[in-house]
Design an enzyme around this catalytic site. Structure first.
Site, mmCIF file in Angstrom:
data_model
loop_
_atom_site.group_PDB
_atom_site.id
_atom_site.type_symbol
_atom_site.label_atom_id
_atom_site.label_comp_id
_atom_site.label_asym_id
_atom_site.label_seq_id
_atom_site.Cartn_x
_atom_site.Cartn_y
_atom_site.Cartn_z
ATOM 1 N N SER A 1 -27.099 -8.000 33.110
ATOM 2 C CA SER A 1 -26.284 -8.908 33.781
ATOM 3 C C SER A 1 -25.657 -8.266 35.173
ATOM 4 O O SER A 1 -24.410 -7.818 35.075
ATOM 5 C CB SER A 1 -25.171 -9.246 33.008
ATOM 6 N N GLY B 1 -24.227 -3.152 31.992
ATOM 7 C CA GLY B 1 -24.278 -1.582 32.559
ATOM 8 C C GLY B 1 -25.732 -1.745 32.791
ATOM 9 O O GLY B 1 -26.703 -2.498 32.545
ATOM 10 N N LEU B 2 -26.155 -0.612 33.596
ATOM 11 C CA LEU B 2 -27.443 -0.102 33.835
ATOM 12 C C LEU B 2 -28.623 -0.148 32.299
ATOM 13 O O LEU B 2 -27.958 -0.023 31.428
ATOM 14 C CB LEU B 2 -27.659 1.083 34.265
ATOM 15 N N SER B 3 -29.823 -0.450 32.909
ATOM 16 C CA SER B 3 -30.803 -0.205 31.719
ATOM 17 C C SER B 3 -30.474 1.317 31.238
ATOM 18 O O SER B 3 -30.832 2.435 31.940
ATOM 19 C CB SER B 3 -32.238 -0.469 32.349
ATOM 20 N N GLY C 1 -26.973 2.138 27.427
ATOM 21 C CA GLY C 1 -26.521 2.130 25.895
ATOM 22 C C GLY C 1 -25.720 1.152 25.411
ATOM 23 O O GLY C 1 -25.078 0.916 24.241
ATOM 24 N N SER D 1 -27.426 -1.652 24.108
ATOM 25 C CA SER D 1 -27.997 -2.090 22.852
ATOM 26 C C SER D 1 -27.593 -1.195 21.643
ATOM 27 O O SER D 1 -27.083 -1.701 20.818
ATOM 28 C CB SER D 1 -29.533 -2.194 22.888
HETATM 29 P P1 ADP Z 1 -29.461 -0.234 27.111
HETATM 30 O O1 ADP Z 1 -29.251 -1.182 26.195
HETATM 31 O O2 ADP Z 1 -27.983 -0.167 28.123
HETATM 32 O O3 ADP Z 1 -30.656 -0.563 28.240
HETATM 33 P P2 ADP Z 1 -30.210 1.427 25.206
HETATM 34 O O4 ADP Z 1 -29.227 1.406 24.014
HETATM 35 O O5 ADP Z 1 -31.507 0.915 24.922
HETATM 36 O O6 ADP Z 1 -29.593 1.230 26.761
HETATM 37 O O7 ADP Z 1 -30.256 2.983 25.373
HETATM 38 C C1 ADP Z 1 -29.388 3.852 25.435
HETATM 39 C C2 ADP Z 1 -29.940 5.310 25.046
HETATM 40 O O8 ADP Z 1 -28.777 6.400 25.480
HETATM 41 C C3 ADP Z 1 -30.179 5.362 23.527
HETATM 42 O O9 ADP Z 1 -31.424 6.547 23.613
HETATM 43 C C4 ADP Z 1 -28.901 6.157 22.943
HETATM 44 O O10 ADP Z 1 -29.288 6.729 21.867
HETATM 45 C C5 ADP Z 1 -28.458 7.183 24.047
HETATM 46 N N1 ADP Z 1 -27.176 7.462 23.996
HETATM 47 C C6 ADP Z 1 -26.302 8.418 24.285
HETATM 48 N N2 ADP Z 1 -25.021 8.475 24.039
HETATM 49 C C7 ADP Z 1 -24.624 7.052 24.067
HETATM 50 C C8 ADP Z 1 -23.515 6.367 23.840
HETATM 51 N N3 ADP Z 1 -22.200 6.925 23.874
HETATM 52 N N4 ADP Z 1 -23.576 5.079 23.814
HETATM 53 C C9 ADP Z 1 -24.610 4.568 23.813
HETATM 54 N N5 ADP Z 1 -26.214 5.027 23.735
HETATM 55 C C10 ADP Z 1 -25.972 6.536 23.893
#
Ligand code: ADP
Length: 202
Positions: A111, A37-39, A42, A44
């Site tokens: 990815s 998914g996009l940066s 969520g 991580s």
């Molecule tokens: P990625 O790894 O895709 O780049 P991150 O996990 O670093 O994204 O960041 C996602 C952000 O979105 C975090 O601040 C997280 O708390 C917030 N968030 C809100 N709702 C959700 C959800 N349902 N699942 C995952 N993250 C969420």
């Protein structure tokens, strides 16, 4: 020289402690759960939250995440299309070594290219599960967890997914999670999926 030629004198050693025995000992099967998914979508956050839930139930797990891999194993790679492909190839193979060890691997990599994810599917076969963290670009940009979208919009980051580099949505994800909804709901949905797919004898 092809990868095969370079490795032609390498013989895979057969372990007596097999994957099957490890899985029996662990009480569940290994598997590769590939979050894409996009940066900021969520990946991580969700992978770690699901890992916590699995850990509490006694599952053997490990999270591989973009930043930790790019600091070491893939520190020599850029974000060009070619290097992204190599990044994903290495992670795919590394993940499968964990799976051989009976571990449930959760990976959190953008990815963005379908072909690269399909390559990992080929490496992983039925152990590979693609989990699409679906979140609009607007929401990701609003979240801007690491301030990267702002910098990308200012032209400071080349090849930034969603802005100056494409993200190809999965066509046949094994599981699609709406990561704009509550994290708790997303976590239990993925937890259920993983525990069902890693049942011994399943
Ligand atoms: P990625 O790894 O895709 O780049 P991150 O996990 O670093 O994204 O960041 C996602 C952000 O979105 C975090 O601040 C997280 O708390 C917030 N968030 C809100 N709702 C959700 C959800 N349902 N699942 C995952 N993250 C969420």
């Amino acid at each position: 020289m092809s990868e095969h030629e370079k490795s032609s004198n390498v013989v895979w050693h057969n372990a007596t402690v097999t994957r099957e025995r490890r899985e029996t000992q662990n009480g569940h099967r290994g598997g590769l759960f590939w979050f894409t998914g996009l940066s900021g979508a969520g990946k991580s956050t969700l992978a770690h939250s699901v890992e916590e839930a699995l850990y509490q139930k006694g599952f053997r797990t490990f999270v591989l995440d973009g930043d930790n891999v790019r600091h070491g194993l893939c520190a020599d790679l850029s974000f060009s299309d070619e290097d992204r492909k190599e990044n994903i190839r290495r992670i795919g193979h590394m993940s499968m070594l964990y799976v051989e060890a009976g571990i449930i691997v959760l990976t959190a990599f953008i990815s963005p290219f379908r072909a690269d994810r399909d390559n990992v599917r080929k490496i992983g076969g039925s152990d590979f599960h693609e989990i699409y963290c679906r979140c609009s670009l607007e929401t990701c940009e609003d979240r801007d967890v690491k301030g990267l979208y702002k910098r990308a919009r200012a032209g400071e980051i080349p090849d930034f997914t969603g802005i100056s580099s494409p993200y190809e949505e999965p066509e046949y994800a094994d599981l699609t999670i709406d990561t704009e909804s509550r994290l708790e709901n997303c976590t239990s949905e993925v937890f259920e999926y993983i525990s069902a797919s890693t049942k011994n004898g399943g």
